[in-house]
Design an enzyme around this catalytic site. Structure first.
Site, PDB file in Angstrom:
ATOM      1  N   ASN A   1       1.038  -1.136   0.041  1.00 50.34           N
ATOM      2  CA  ASN A   1      -0.126   0.042   0.059  1.00 50.34           C
ATOM      3  C   ASN A   1       0.966   1.100  -0.123  1.00 50.34           C
ATOM      4  O   ASN A   1       1.636   1.475   0.870  1.00 50.34           O
ATOM      5  CB  ASN A   1      -0.671  -0.102   1.256  1.00 50.34           C
TER       6      ASN A   1
ATOM      7  N   LYS B   1       0.201   4.311   0.024  1.00 43.86           N
ATOM      8  CA  LYS B   1      -0.483   5.556   0.476  1.00 43.86           C
ATOM      9  C   LYS B   1      -0.207   6.770  -0.495  1.00 43.86           C
ATOM     10  O   LYS B   1      -0.005   6.447  -1.655  1.00 43.86           O
ATOM     11  CB  LYS B   1       0.030   5.566   1.972  1.00 43.86           C
TER      12      LYS B   1
ATOM     13  N   HIS C   1      -9.669   0.916   5.380  1.00 45.68           N
ATOM     14  CA  HIS C   1      -8.438   1.169   5.841  1.00 45.68           C
ATOM     15  C   HIS C   1      -8.234   2.154   6.996  1.00 45.68           C
ATOM     16  O   HIS C   1      -9.485   3.011   6.943  1.00 45.68           O
ATOM     17  CB  HIS C   1      -7.313   1.609   4.961  1.00 45.68           C
TER      18      HIS C   1
ATOM     19  N   GLU D   1      -6.725   4.300   8.008  1.00 44.36           N
ATOM     20  CA  GLU D   1      -6.687   5.963   7.871  1.00 44.36           C
ATOM     21  C   GLU D   1      -7.848   6.626   7.228  1.00 44.36           C
ATOM     22  O   GLU D   1      -8.261   7.508   7.257  1.00 44.36           O
ATOM     23  CB  GLU D   1      -5.511   6.110   6.925  1.00 44.36           C
TER      24      GLU D   1
ATOM     25  N   GLU E   1      -5.159  -4.961  10.552  1.00 49.63           N
ATOM     26  CA  GLU E   1      -4.219  -4.209  10.660  1.00 49.63           C
ATOM     27  C   GLU E   1      -4.418  -3.407  12.167  1.00 49.63           C
ATOM     28  O   GLU E   1      -5.427  -2.403  12.119  1.00 49.63           O
ATOM     29  CB  GLU E   1      -4.319  -3.015   9.492  1.00 49.63           C
TER      30      GLU E   1
ATOM     31  N   GLY F   1       2.668   2.226  10.766  1.00 48.54           N
ATOM     32  CA  GLY F   1       3.432   3.450  10.644  1.00 48.54           C
ATOM     33  C   GLY F   1       4.321   3.561  11.898  1.00 48.54           C
ATOM     34  O   GLY F   1       4.932   4.815  12.021  1.00 48.54           O
TER      35      GLY F   1
ATOM     36  N   SER G   1       3.605  -2.343  10.146  1.00 53.15           N
ATOM     37  CA  SER G   1       4.831  -2.322  10.487  1.00 53.15           C
ATOM     38  C   SER G   1       5.823  -3.798   9.941  1.00 53.15           C
ATOM     39  O   SER G   1       6.617  -4.161  10.663  1.00 53.15           O
ATOM     40  CB  SER G   1       5.283  -1.914  11.976  1.00 53.15           C
TER      41      SER G   1
ATOM     42  N   GLY H   1       2.838  -1.192   4.159  1.00 49.43           N
ATOM     43  CA  GLY H   1       2.987   0.051   3.867  1.00 49.43           C
ATOM     44  C   GLY H   1       4.244   0.574   3.508  1.00 49.43           C
ATOM     45  O   GLY H   1       5.057   0.421   2.509  1.00 49.43           O
TER      46      GLY H   1
HETATM   47  P1  13P Z   1       3.073   0.406   7.613  1.00 48.55           P
HETATM   48  O1  13P Z   1       3.548  -1.076   7.192  1.00 48.55           O
HETATM   49  O2  13P Z   1       3.766   1.376   7.195  1.00 48.55           O
HETATM   50  O3  13P Z   1       2.947   0.346   9.063  1.00 48.55           O
HETATM   51  O4  13P Z   1       1.505   0.327   7.131  1.00 48.55           O
HETATM   52  C1  13P Z   1       0.667  -0.708   7.021  1.00 48.55           C
HETATM   53  C2  13P Z   1      -0.431  -0.102   6.367  1.00 48.55           C
HETATM   54  O5  13P Z   1      -1.156   0.707   6.717  1.00 48.55           O
HETATM   55  C3  13P Z   1      -0.938  -1.208   5.083  1.00 48.55           C
HETATM   56  O6  13P Z   1      -2.052  -0.789   4.733  1.00 48.55           O
END
Ligand code: 13P
Length: 251
Positions: free
Chosen positions: A9, A11, A96, A98, A168, A174, A213, A234
């Site tokens: 992803n 982002k 997601h 976010e 997640e 993140g 992560s 991510g």
């Molecule tokens: P990270 O791998 O940066 O923690 O993000 C995970 C994520 O939100 C994947 O959709």
């Protein structure tokens, strides 16, 4: 036997030149992987058409990070599932954290998006996950099952035959803090057992990805868990070598 799936992803990252290069680098390294592992990446909307045109094969599947629930209309700034399907996308991430937290998306809206993606013959990747406060309050299972149930109620259990789930934990996204393999496995097992109450076949076949992560330093252990069928990655998916190393853990 469930095939492992690793999805990057991206982002809101990358210039046109950077994402082209990233996909090209991943494509050239993907030859090191067997066909046993499926891989994909989700760039921003604005980069999709360019990457569809620039890619040299469909070994790395492409997806979107979001979608609007309606097929068309006066929705300034939005993109519909038929528009994404037009580009031959394989999947779309829905729900997601976010989107839930920053953009205020409700469980109900997410279920509408899930249905819209399937109507356009793409695969929804439905994300569920608890916040740190919810985990500390012992509400993890209740939260993820509520998020899942809203979609099961709206779309029906059969819809999960053509979908992917992603667990997640919000506190692991993140932050560099990964759920331990045991913590993640526990939630994945709960999700699968919940689906199995309605359809053991579908529960046995659906892929449940872990996200939060994920990096090559922890992916071996995570993907070795019985109910973890791959990852939604991510930050670590923004480097071709690191992403392919993660994919190798699933191979
Ligand atoms: P990270 O791998 O940066 O923690 O993000 C995970 C994520 O939100 C994947 O959709």
């Amino acid at each position: 036997m469930r095939r492992k799936l690793i999805v990057g992803n991206w982002k809101m990252h990358g210039s046109q030149q950077q994402v082209r290069q990233l996909l090209q680098d991943m494509e050239s390294k993907a030859g090191e992987l067997s066909e046993d592992v499926e891989i994909g990446v989700c760039p921003t909307y604005v980069h999709i058409a360019d990457l569809v045109a620039a890619r040299s094969s469909d070994r790395i599947m492409l997806g979107a990070q979001n979608v609007h629930a309606e097929p068309e209309g006066a929705f300034t700034g939005e993109v519909s599932a038929p528009m994404l399907a037009d580009y031959g996308l394989h999947f779309v991430i829905v729900g997601h954290s976010e989107r839930r937290e920053i953009f205020g998306e409700s469980d109900q809206l997410i279920s509408e998006k899930f249905i819209a993606v399937q109507k356009s013959k793409m695969v929804p990747i439905l994300c569920v996950g608890e916040t740190l406060l919810q985990r500390e309050a012992g509400e993890t299972e209740e939260v993820v099952l509520r998020q899942l149930d809203v979609v099961i109620d709206a779309a029906g259990i059969e819809a999960f035959a053509d979908s992917v789930l992603a667990y997640e934990p919000v506190w692991a996204i993140g932050t560099g803090k990964t759920a331990s393999p045991e913590q993640a496995q526990q939630v994945h097992k709960v999700l699968r057992e919940h689906l199995a109450k309605q359809s053991p076949d579908i529960a046995g076949a659906v892929r449940i990805l872990y996200g939060g992560s994920v990096k090559s330093a922890n992916s071996d252990e995570l993907f070795a868990q019985a109910d973890i069928d791959g990852g939604l990655v991510g930050g670590a998916s923004l480097q071709a070598e690191e992403f392919i190393s993660i994919c190798k853990s699933a191979d």
